[in-house]
Design a protein around this motif. Structure first.
Motif, PDB file in Angstrom:
ATOM      1  N   VAL A   3       0.833  -1.204   0.000  1.00 59.69           N
ATOM      2  CA  VAL A   3       0.000   0.000   0.000  1.00 59.69           C
ATOM      3  C   VAL A   3       0.866   1.251   0.000  1.00 59.69           C
ATOM      4  O   VAL A   3       1.865   1.320   0.725  1.00 59.69           O
ATOM      5  N   GLY A   4       0.459   2.232  -0.807  1.00 59.37           N
ATOM      6  CA  GLY A   4       1.077   3.561  -0.754  1.00 59.37           C
ATOM      7  C   GLY A   4       0.073   4.554  -0.194  1.00 59.37           C
ATOM      8  O   GLY A   4      -1.092   4.522  -0.573  1.00 59.37           O
ATOM      9  N   VAL A   5       0.525   5.382   0.748  1.00 56.03           N
ATOM     10  CA  VAL A   5      -0.375   6.369   1.349  1.00 56.03           C
ATOM     11  C   VAL A   5       0.140   7.768   1.027  1.00 56.03           C
ATOM     12  O   VAL A   5       1.320   8.060   1.262  1.00 56.03           O
ATOM     13  N   TYR A   6      -0.734   8.614   0.487  1.00 59.79           N
ATOM     14  CA  TYR A   6      -0.328   9.949   0.031  1.00 59.79           C
ATOM     15  C   TYR A   6      -1.172  11.003   0.715  1.00 59.79           C
ATOM     16  O   TYR A   6      -2.393  11.016   0.584  1.00 59.79           O
ATOM     17  N   ILE A   7      -0.504  11.872   1.462  1.00 56.34           N
ATOM     18  CA  ILE A   7      -1.224  12.879   2.246  1.00 56.34           C
ATOM     19  C   ILE A   7      -0.978  14.254   1.648  1.00 56.34           C
ATOM     20  O   ILE A   7       0.162  14.694   1.494  1.00 56.34           O
ATOM     21  N   CYS A   8      -2.085  14.907   1.320  1.00 55.22           N
ATOM     22  CA  CYS A   8      -2.003  16.182   0.617  1.00 55.22           C
ATOM     23  C   CYS A   8      -2.062  17.338   1.617  1.00 55.22           C
ATOM     24  O   CYS A   8      -2.850  17.309   2.557  1.00 55.22           O
ATOM     25  N   HIS A   9      -1.225  18.369   1.398  1.00 55.46           N
ATOM     26  CA  HIS A   9      -1.311  19.563   2.236  1.00 55.46           C
ATOM     27  C   HIS A   9      -2.487  20.437   1.798  1.00 55.46           C
ATOM     28  O   HIS A   9      -2.963  21.239   2.574  1.00 55.46           O
ATOM     29  N   CYS A  10      -2.867  20.278   0.548  1.00 54.72           N
ATOM     30  CA  CYS A  10      -3.794  21.201  -0.101  1.00 54.72           C
ATOM     31  C   CYS A  10      -3.376  22.636   0.224  1.00 54.72           C
ATOM     32  O   CYS A  10      -4.153  23.439   0.740  1.00 54.72           O
ATOM     33  N   MET A  42      -1.351  17.272  -4.058  1.00 55.00           N
ATOM     34  CA  MET A  42      -1.249  15.933  -4.624  1.00 55.00           C
ATOM     35  C   MET A  42      -1.906  15.847  -6.009  1.00 55.00           C
ATOM     36  O   MET A  42      -1.518  15.043  -6.832  1.00 55.00           O
ATOM     37  N   CYS A  43      -2.931  16.687  -6.263  1.00 56.72           N
ATOM     38  CA  CYS A  43      -3.642  16.585  -7.538  1.00 56.72           C
ATOM     39  C   CYS A  43      -2.878  17.248  -8.674  1.00 56.72           C
ATOM     40  O   CYS A  43      -3.231  17.106  -9.832  1.00 56.72           O
ATOM     41  N   SER A  44      -1.822  18.029  -8.330  1.00 59.81           N
ATOM     42  CA  SER A  44      -1.066  18.701  -9.391  1.00 59.81           C
ATOM     43  C   SER A  44      -0.271  17.670 -10.181  1.00 59.81           C
ATOM     44  O   SER A  44      -0.109  16.530  -9.754  1.00 59.81           O
ATOM     45  N   GLN A  48       0.784  13.901  -9.018  1.00 61.08           N
ATOM     46  CA  GLN A  48       0.326  12.695  -9.709  1.00 61.08           C
ATOM     47  C   GLN A  48       1.512  11.823 -10.130  1.00 61.08           C
ATOM     48  O   GLN A  48       1.469  10.596 -10.015  1.00 61.08           O
ATOM     49  N   GLU A  49       2.559  12.493 -10.607  1.00 50.23           N
ATOM     50  CA  GLU A  49       3.737  11.733 -11.057  1.00 50.23           C
ATOM     51  C   GLU A  49       4.400  10.975  -9.903  1.00 50.23           C
ATOM     52  O   GLU A  49       4.885   9.861 -10.081  1.00 50.23           O
ATOM     53  N   LEU A  50       4.363  11.628  -8.750  1.00 53.20           N
ATOM     54  CA  LEU A  50       4.896  10.999  -7.536  1.00 53.20           C
ATOM     55  C   LEU A  50       4.232   9.636  -7.300  1.00 53.20           C
ATOM     56  O   LEU A  50       4.892   8.621  -7.064  1.00 53.20           O
ATOM     57  N   ILE A  51       2.916   9.611  -7.405  1.00 52.07           N
ATOM     58  CA  ILE A  51       2.167   8.372  -7.163  1.00 52.07           C
ATOM     59  C   ILE A  51       2.469   7.345  -8.257  1.00 52.07           C
ATOM     60  O   ILE A  51       2.731   6.173  -7.978  1.00 52.07           O
ATOM     61  N   ARG A  78      -8.198   8.141  -9.801  1.00 58.27           N
ATOM     62  CA  ARG A  78      -8.457   6.852 -10.474  1.00 58.27           C
ATOM     63  C   ARG A  78      -7.694   6.796 -11.785  1.00 58.27           C
ATOM     64  O   ARG A  78      -7.159   5.752 -12.168  1.00 58.27           O
ATOM     65  N   GLN A  79      -7.677   7.938 -12.484  1.00 56.38           N
ATOM     66  CA  GLN A  79      -6.934   7.968 -13.745  1.00 56.38           C
ATOM     67  C   GLN A  79      -5.448   7.763 -13.504  1.00 56.38           C
ATOM     68  O   GLN A  79      -4.778   7.069 -14.274  1.00 56.38           O
ATOM     69  N   VAL A  80      -4.940   8.348 -12.428  1.00 52.23           N
ATOM     70  CA  VAL A  80      -3.521   8.187 -12.085  1.00 52.23           C
ATOM     71  C   VAL A  80      -3.209   6.697 -11.864  1.00 52.23           C
ATOM     72  O   VAL A  80      -2.267   6.147 -12.434  1.00 52.23           O
ATOM     73  N   VAL A  81      -4.034   6.055 -11.068  1.00 45.67           N
ATOM     74  CA  VAL A  81      -3.826   4.646 -10.737  1.00 45.67           C
ATOM     75  C   VAL A  81      -3.930   3.793 -12.002  1.00 45.67           C
ATOM     76  O   VAL A  81      -3.130   2.904 -12.259  1.00 45.67           O
TER      77      VAL A  81
END
Lengths: 576, 448
Positions: A3-10, A42-44, A48-51, A78-81
């Motif tokens: 599992v990868g967990v990604y936390i956004c600062h927004c 995270m949505c930038s 996305q590339e990070l994920i 979902r598109q990223v994944v």
């Protein structure tokens, strides 16, 4: 599991109230977590590339994103994944913005809540199953029900977009109410010149099949693939060779344009309609002043020109006593038109209009109202309480709300501005098409502000006065709009079936039908042979209503299965 | 029953230009793009959303305006078929239906759209933070020189106010601009220049909306003179949970106990040249009166009116409900508003009672009518549209509100004439239908 967990600062939106680094450290120590990261946005693209990079390099098979609401960016992630080769449903979102940072001021407790939400998301992520959305072909044709101006315009637009159209009309002739009008407000144009060219274009269009004297008798299927049975009555009942015809057609979308009825003023006995021949309706006035009407356009009572005419607003509108609280939207302006007609054609005839409020709201309508007044129509605030006979005239009695005193006005003719009411003949369509009604009895749109033309059933749309009273200009705008809504699926050439739908375990289902009652989309039906419910996945919206009422737990919702939800609950309430 | 062959016209560019990113332009764009055609959506402001984004709740269902609008804004912003050009203006239109050549000026944001993540760190450190009146809140709230108009803006990208930013106006902001230092993606670029782009489109949808009537023109109501006389849209921001007071109806920290609403301000009024009815004011006033009742339960609320025009679905019912909530409807618009000590006095004649009235008020809200955009004539000339006497765009035929006399140019929303949200949305879908009839001819390009 990896599992990868990604936390956004927004930006500051989350990071100002939630210690994102603490959440990251917490997630990192959880079982199965291979990597945990934070990022400003995270949505930038870099987020996305990070994920994507992690999915490839660290061979992740589940992704948890702690960020904003899934309505905002679930599709993005979902598109990223999916782009990294994982099933797009191997993603779980923890909403730590709307559900956390935006609504809590205490940073320490907000951070704890963010950890809880992330741990719930991780618990569900372990149990996620791969899902595939499906596509289905469609029939590139539309059915338009109703041959008034709304249905005609919708059919013309759909055909002009290149699709086949079936237009069915219950009556033997096309044109609906507009065909019975003399002149239209506010510019007093000939109604025939409006409707006749449209009828001509309709019957000449090779892509449109027009069926008059016809009604829908059954409807099956769903968006993209409706199968409709249509019954056509013979032209004359006397001709025994002429048989009733039943036909099956297939269409992708359906537009309901069944129009309205006119309020029956005999319900308001105090107005004397039906008892006194000097009391007529606005529709009758239209025919009496129309060049192709019974009098050739001459308004006469017997042989005589009426010297005084009273027009009465809101007959059957804004009137709870007759069950129509709503405004019929057209009567104020059509009365101004009729009052003006009298003053221009019979300048010696006195005109009084009895009203509650004058609602001339459309383009050029207020100006028409002004013109009628300038031409000598007298407006009196206060609709009458009764109308009675005095010798060969009638008396209109009521109270003048401006002067605060009662009036009695003797007139030669009374014209009732009858309102618009739901079409009685269209009521069977309610069941056939599973339409809902608004409290006023008209067909209900799915959202009163932003989806005024759509119904709760995909592929079925509304146009014109079947949805509520409206004038010709608004009806035409809506008819064009309904054509747009109805052709979207046809242009796409396919329908996407979302995999997040309910499914039934036929071994457990007892066919009790509770689920059918709560389904707003009519996706559930009883299989009469097996006595179990079946689900139309093309119609199901995955709302979760049916699975929560099923007493035996036979229905589950994909992506929200009981074990997936319970895992989240357990994670949130560890001491349970 | 396959799709019938149709006349094709390979010269039609299967792309629509939509001018205006309010609810009309958004709906038209989505309806066109969902059918597989391209859309170039040009919005003058830095975000889409239009007037609807400023509203608190919508009549008659009291749906939260942002809650129903923002998902649609996000959909427009993320639609693969829609090229969104905000902070941009159409400057020239050449050609004709099938192939219009359109010149668009993209104003300098001084922020690289590709790099900005919308994080907001720049606005936090701006030396002018909380100093500049926020236009979105009608100047009631404050912002920085680098800003987004409101939190749900689409796109979520900051921009620099060229009239207030010290770097832009003076070329210097302290030792170095703090925003640039704070920005982690180096998105801020003071060298950025405006850009001129040209696009080819087959059809044009004009959805440029309306301006609010300027209540200064009715000087007898004292708007601009008395600070507690507000315009309707200022009052919306005062009610809005996302507005400057967090949704508390307060003036200088106190809730008004006596509130008077005045209808038909700039509508049905030949003295200001607007004989027409603005179609929405009766209902939005009823809604605003309801919001006062909800948030200041003991307030005395009066609505002064001429006729109550509650004609849409559920509108009469809502009018009835508001009356039952104890809102007084007084027939007869005031002749003047003046100040007596610290209170306002609304003076007029009640035409039902036939008596003059003088009513004291802590707050007066004007139901400003809808007027044509101040630059409607310029845009009309560019696109080839005529205007009515009042200045709204003229449709080709009197009952056809969508098509214009210029082939391939369609109207949606209030630029054609005032209308409420559902009527706007229906008409915008209508503009999409007529657009796609043209675009469908071009889509056949290349296919047999």
């Amino acid at each position: 599991m990896r599992v990868g967990v990604y936390i956004c600062h927004c930006g500051i939106n989350i990071a100002d109230h939630v210690d994102v680094e603490a959440v990251r450290r917490f997630a990192e120590r959880e079982p199965h977590v291979v990597i945990s990261r934070t990022y400003t946005y995270m949505c930038s693209d870099p987020g996305q590339e990070l994920i994507m990079k992690d999915i490839e390099e660290k061979h992740l098979d589940r992704v948890v994103v702690a960020a904003c609401s899934p309505t905002m960016h679930e599709r993005t992630f979902r598109q990223v994944v999916s782009r990294s080769g994982l099933n797009p449903y191997f993603l779980e979102i923890a909403n730590i913005r709307e559900h956390c940072s935006w609504v809590h001021a205490d940073a320490a407790r907000a951070t704890q809540k963010a950890k809880d939400l992330v741990s719930a998301a991780m618990a569900k992520a372990m149990l996620l199953e791969p899902l595939e959305s499906q596509e289905r072909g469609i029939t590139a044709a539309s059915l338009v029900i109703g041959g008034g101006i709304a249905g005609i315009q919708t059919a013309l637009d759909i055909a002009a977009s290149g699709f086949r159209v079936f237009l069915i009309e219950r009556e033997p002739r096309l044109g609906g109410h507009v065909a019975g009008l003399n002149r239209t407000f506010p510019y007093l144009e000939d109604a025939r010149q409006l409707i006749e060219p449209k009828i001509d274009a309709l019957v000449r269009d090779p892509r449109i099949d027009v069926m008059v004297r016809s009604e829908v008798t059954s409807v099956e299927g769903s968006v993209g693939d409706f199968r409709v049975e249509i019954r056509t009555r013979p032209e004359t009942r006397l001709d025994s060779n002429d048989q009733e015809r039943v036909e099956q057609i297939e269409v992708g979308t359906i537009v309901v344009a069944t129009g309205h009825d006119i309020f029956d003023p005999t319900e308001k006995t105090e107005l004397g309609y039906g008892r006194y021949d000097r009391v007529i309706t606005a529709s009758e006035f239209e025919r009496l002043t129309s060049p192709d009407g019974p009098t050739g356009g001459a308004l006469r009572i017997g042989e005589k020109v009426p010297q005084t005419i009273g027009f009465i607003h809101c007959v059957g509108s804004r009137d709870k006593k007759v069950g129509h609280e709503y405004c019929s939207r057209v009567c104020c302006t059509y009365t101004a038109k009729q009052a003006l007609w009298v003053r221009e054609h019979l300048p010696d005839t006195e005109v009084t209009v009895f009203y509650i409020d004058v609602r001339t709201f459309g383009k050029g309508y207020e100006e028409l109202y002004e013109r009628a007044q300038k031409k000598g129509a007298i407006y009196k605030k206060g609709v009458p309480s009764e109308i009675f006979r005095r010798s060969d005239r009638v008396v209109v009695r009521g109270e003048d709300a401006l002067l605060g005193e009662p009036y009695e006005k003797e007139v030669d003719l009374v014209v009732l501005a009858t309102g618009l009411v739901p079409s009685r003949a269209a009521q069977p369509l309610r069941n056939l098409l599973k339409l809902s009604l608004s409290p006023d009895g008209f067909f209900m749109e799915v959202h009163p502000k932003l989806r005024p033309l759509d119904t709760a059933s995909d592929g079925i749309f509304l146009a014109g006065t079947c949805q509520g009273p409206k004038d010709i200009a608004d009806t035409l705008a809506q008819a064009h709009g309904a054509a747009s809504r109805a052709t979207t699926t046809l242009f796409q050439g396919k329908v996407q079936i979302d995999p997040v739908v309910a499914f039934i375990d036929p071994e457990i289902c007892s066919g009790c039908g509770l689920c059918e009652k709560v389904c707003e989309y009519s996706a559930l039906t009883l299989n009469p042979y097996r006595r179990v419910m079946t689900i139309n996945t093309a119609v199901c919206k995955g709302c979760g209503a049916c699975n929560s009422v099923c007493p035996v737990g036979a229905i589950s919702l994909r992506h929200f299965k009981p074990d997936q939800i319970m895992a989240q609950v357990d994670a949130l309430c560890p001491g349970r | 029953m396959d799709r019938q062959p149709q006349e094709t016209d390979t010269s039609v560019v299967p792309v629509a230009l939509v001018i205006g990113g309010g609810i009309a332009g958004m709906q038209a764009s989505l309806d066109i793009a969902d059918k597989g055609f391209g859309v170039v959506l040009v919005e003058r402001e830095p975000t889409i959303g239009g007037h609807m984004a400023q509203l608190d709740k919508t009549f008659p269902t009291l749906d939260c305006s942002s809650c129903i609008l923002t998902p649609k804004m996000v959909e427009v912003g993320g639609h693969p078929g829609i090229e969104l050009l905000t902070y941009s203006e159409v400057t020239d239109v050449q050609g004709e239906v099938g192939d219009f050549r359109v010149t668009i000026r993209k104003k300098a944001r001084y922020v690289d759209l590709g790099k900005c993540t919308g994080c907001g760190l720049c606005a936090e450190v701006c030396v002018q933070k909380d100093k500049i009146p926020n236009e979105f809140d009608m100047g009631v709230g404050r912002r920085s020189a680098i800003y987004i108009p409101f939190p749900q803006a689409v796109p979520q990208k900051y921009l620099i106010d060229p009239e207030r930013c010290l770097m832009v106006t003076r070329g210097k902001c302290g030792k170095e601009p703090r925003c640039q230092t704070a920005c982690g993606t180096r998105a801020i670029n003071f060298e950025q220049k405006e850009e001129i782009v040209t696009v080819h489109v087959g059809v044009i949808v004009v959805a440029t909306g309306y301006d609010q009537f300027d209540a200064h023109k009715k000087s007898e109501y004292g708007y601009g003179r008395y600070e507690n006389v507000l315009s309707a849209i200022e009052f919306e921001r005062l009610c809005s949970a996302s507005g400057p007071t967090g949704g508390q109806i307060e003036l200088n920290g106190t809730a008004p106990k006596r509130v008077v609403f005045i209808q038909c301000v700039g509508s049905r009024d030949r003295t200001v040249g607007n004989p027409y009815c603005s179609r929405v004011c009766c209902m939005y006033t009823a809604k605003q009166a309801h919001l006062v009742r909800e948030r200041v339960p003991d307030a005395k609320i009066t609505i002064c009116y001429m006729d109550i025009r509650a004609f849409g679905k559920g509108y009469e019912e809502f009018y009835d409900r508001v009356q039952k909530e104890g809102v007084l409807f007084r027939r007869g618009n005031p002749s003047e508003i003046y100040r007596r000590g610290n209170t306002l006095v609304v003076r007029g004649e009640d035409t039902l009672l036939n008596l003059p009235y003088e009513e004291e008020a802590d707050l007066v809200v004007l139901a400003n009518g809808l007027v044509p955009r101040v630059d409607a004539q310029a845009l009309g000339a560019m696109v080839g549209l005529s205007q009515t006497e009042e200045g709204f765009f003229q449709e080709a035929e009197t009952k056809e509100t969508v098509a214009t006399s210029r082939p391939g140019v369609f109207l949606a929303g209030c630029c054609q004439s005032p209308k409420d949200i559902p009527d706007t949305v229906a008409q915008a879908s209508g503009a999409a239908a007529l657009s796609c009839i043209w675009l469908a001819k071009g889509k056949a390009k290349g296919s047999s």
